[in-house]
Design a protein around this motif. Structure first.
Motif, PDB file in Angstrom:
ATOM      1  N   TYR A  50      -0.831  11.544   4.581  1.00  0.00           N
ATOM      2  CA  TYR A  50      -1.897  11.312   3.618  1.00  0.00           C
ATOM      3  C   TYR A  50      -1.940  12.468   2.640  1.00  0.00           C
ATOM      4  O   TYR A  50      -1.793  13.627   3.024  1.00  0.00           O
ATOM      5  CB  TYR A  50      -3.247  11.184   4.329  1.00  0.00           C
ATOM      6  CG  TYR A  50      -3.454   9.821   4.904  1.00  0.00           C
ATOM      7  CD1 TYR A  50      -3.979   8.796   4.130  1.00  0.00           C
ATOM      8  CD2 TYR A  50      -3.099   9.534   6.210  1.00  0.00           C
ATOM      9  CE1 TYR A  50      -4.154   7.533   4.646  1.00  0.00           C
ATOM     10  CE2 TYR A  50      -3.275   8.274   6.735  1.00  0.00           C
ATOM     11  CZ  TYR A  50      -3.809   7.281   5.942  1.00  0.00           C
ATOM     12  OH  TYR A  50      -3.971   6.021   6.456  1.00  0.00           O
ATOM     13  N   LYS A  88     -10.217   9.872  -2.586  1.00  0.00           N
ATOM     14  CA  LYS A  88      -9.498   9.123  -1.552  1.00  0.00           C
ATOM     15  C   LYS A  88      -8.139   9.769  -1.296  1.00  0.00           C
ATOM     16  O   LYS A  88      -7.523  10.338  -2.183  1.00  0.00           O
ATOM     17  CB  LYS A  88      -9.273   7.673  -1.983  1.00  0.00           C
ATOM     18  CG  LYS A  88     -10.443   6.788  -1.727  1.00  0.00           C
ATOM     19  CD  LYS A  88     -10.057   5.337  -1.876  1.00  0.00           C
ATOM     20  CE  LYS A  88     -11.246   4.470  -1.517  1.00  0.00           C
ATOM     21  NZ  LYS A  88     -10.899   3.062  -1.507  1.00  0.00           N
ATOM     22  N   SER A 104      -5.545  12.050  -3.675  1.00  0.00           N
ATOM     23  CA  SER A 104      -5.197  11.354  -4.911  1.00  0.00           C
ATOM     24  C   SER A 104      -5.568  12.162  -6.150  1.00  0.00           C
ATOM     25  O   SER A 104      -4.951  12.013  -7.199  1.00  0.00           O
ATOM     26  CB  SER A 104      -5.888   9.996  -4.960  1.00  0.00           C
ATOM     27  OG  SER A 104      -7.297  10.156  -4.940  1.00  0.00           O
ATOM     28  N   TYR A 146      -4.317   8.875   0.019  1.00  0.00           N
ATOM     29  CA  TYR A 146      -3.414   7.741   0.126  1.00  0.00           C
ATOM     30  C   TYR A 146      -2.231   8.088   1.008  1.00  0.00           C
ATOM     31  O   TYR A 146      -1.781   9.224   1.043  1.00  0.00           O
ATOM     32  CB  TYR A 146      -2.922   7.312  -1.252  1.00  0.00           C
ATOM     33  CG  TYR A 146      -4.021   6.722  -2.086  1.00  0.00           C
ATOM     34  CD1 TYR A 146      -4.443   5.414  -1.860  1.00  0.00           C
ATOM     35  CD2 TYR A 146      -4.646   7.456  -3.074  1.00  0.00           C
ATOM     36  CE1 TYR A 146      -5.469   4.865  -2.612  1.00  0.00           C
ATOM     37  CE2 TYR A 146      -5.667   6.909  -3.828  1.00  0.00           C
ATOM     38  CZ  TYR A 146      -6.070   5.610  -3.589  1.00  0.00           C
ATOM     39  OH  TYR A 146      -7.085   5.057  -4.311  1.00  0.00           O
ATOM     40  N   PRO A 158       0.786  -1.225   0.000  1.00  0.00           N
ATOM     41  CA  PRO A 158       0.000   0.000   0.000  1.00  0.00           C
ATOM     42  C   PRO A 158       0.818   1.275   0.000  1.00  0.00           C
ATOM     43  O   PRO A 158       0.435   2.257  -0.581  1.00  0.00           O
ATOM     44  CB  PRO A 158      -0.826  -0.104   1.283  1.00  0.00           C
ATOM     45  CG  PRO A 158      -0.869  -1.555   1.595  1.00  0.00           C
ATOM     46  CD  PRO A 158       0.404  -2.135   1.067  1.00  0.00           C
ATOM     47  N   ASP A 159       1.954   1.308   0.670  1.00  0.00           N
ATOM     48  CA  ASP A 159       2.725   2.539   0.728  1.00  0.00           C
ATOM     49  C   ASP A 159       4.195   2.363   0.374  1.00  0.00           C
ATOM     50  O   ASP A 159       4.995   3.241   0.614  1.00  0.00           O
ATOM     51  CB  ASP A 159       2.594   3.178   2.104  1.00  0.00           C
ATOM     52  CG  ASP A 159       3.228   2.330   3.187  1.00  0.00           C
ATOM     53  OD1 ASP A 159       3.695   1.223   2.882  1.00  0.00           O
ATOM     54  OD2 ASP A 159       3.262   2.783   4.329  1.00  0.00           O
ATOM     55  N   THR A 192      -5.801   3.432   6.041  1.00  0.00           N
ATOM     56  CA  THR A 192      -5.752   3.259   4.596  1.00  0.00           C
ATOM     57  C   THR A 192      -7.143   2.914   4.064  1.00  0.00           C
ATOM     58  O   THR A 192      -7.793   2.004   4.548  1.00  0.00           O
ATOM     59  CB  THR A 192      -4.752   2.150   4.220  1.00  0.00           C
ATOM     60  OG1 THR A 192      -3.461   2.531   4.682  1.00  0.00           O
ATOM     61  CG2 THR A 192      -4.717   1.922   2.717  1.00  0.00           C
ATOM     62  N   GLY A 193      -7.596   3.673   3.077  1.00  0.00           N
ATOM     63  CA  GLY A 193      -8.900   3.450   2.464  1.00  0.00           C
ATOM     64  C   GLY A 193     -10.062   4.094   3.197  1.00  0.00           C
ATOM     65  O   GLY A 193     -11.202   3.987   2.773  1.00  0.00           O
ATOM     66  N   HIS A 234       1.590   8.131   2.115  1.00  0.00           N
ATOM     67  CA  HIS A 234       2.945   8.146   1.561  1.00  0.00           C
ATOM     68  C   HIS A 234       3.880   8.311   2.738  1.00  0.00           C
ATOM     69  O   HIS A 234       3.520   8.897   3.748  1.00  0.00           O
ATOM     70  CB  HIS A 234       3.142   9.320   0.594  1.00  0.00           C
ATOM     71  CG  HIS A 234       2.260   9.255  -0.599  1.00  0.00           C
ATOM     72  ND1 HIS A 234       2.562   8.511  -1.698  1.00  0.00           N
ATOM     73  CD2 HIS A 234       1.060   9.821  -0.849  1.00  0.00           C
ATOM     74  CE1 HIS A 234       1.590   8.635  -2.585  1.00  0.00           C
ATOM     75  NE2 HIS A 234       0.663   9.422  -2.087  1.00  0.00           N
TER      76      HIS A 234
END
Length: 114
Positions: free
Chosen positions: A56, A41, A59, A43, A20-21, A30-31, A45
């Motif tokens: 976060y 959303k 996106s 995401y 995921p990251d 996450t999500g 990093h």
């Protein structure tokens, strides 16, 4: 690209492990986080400065051309968000103990409205 080449590329991609990251860890939120401005959303990093600080980001901001779908990048430190959630849960727990009947009625109303 012919069909055989396309199939080979797809087969290779399907065998790649994705995380995921990029650090083999999924952040607990996450999500579950969405941008307040555009609703896209967010995401996680991790800043690669040796500290691996999770942040976060929206996106939609990075879609080409940058900034057209969402006007701001919204970098939010994930640890700060977790701390805010922790404080909110503590406040809810205190409220539920101090005003038990009122808290139960509030939860019932929320359940029926859903």
């Amino acid at each position: 690209m012919d069909q055989e080449t396309f199939d080979n590329v797809q087969r290779i991609r399907s065998n790649v492990r994705r995380y995921p990251d990029g650090w083999r860890e999924a952040h607990p939120l996450t999500g579950l986080m969405y941008c307040a401005d555009c609703g896209a959303k967010m995401y996680v990093h991790r800043v690669n400065n040796g500290k691996r600080v999770p942040q976060y980001t929206c996106s939609a901001y990075s879609k080409i051309p940058v900034g057209t779908l969402c006007p701001t990048q919204h970098r939010i430190n994930a640890d700060v968000v977790m701390e805010l959630i922790k404080e909110l849960l503590k406040a809810i727990a205190e409220y539920s103990q101090l005003n038990r009947e009122e808290f139960i009625e509030t939860v019932r109303k929320a359940q029926t409205s859903q």
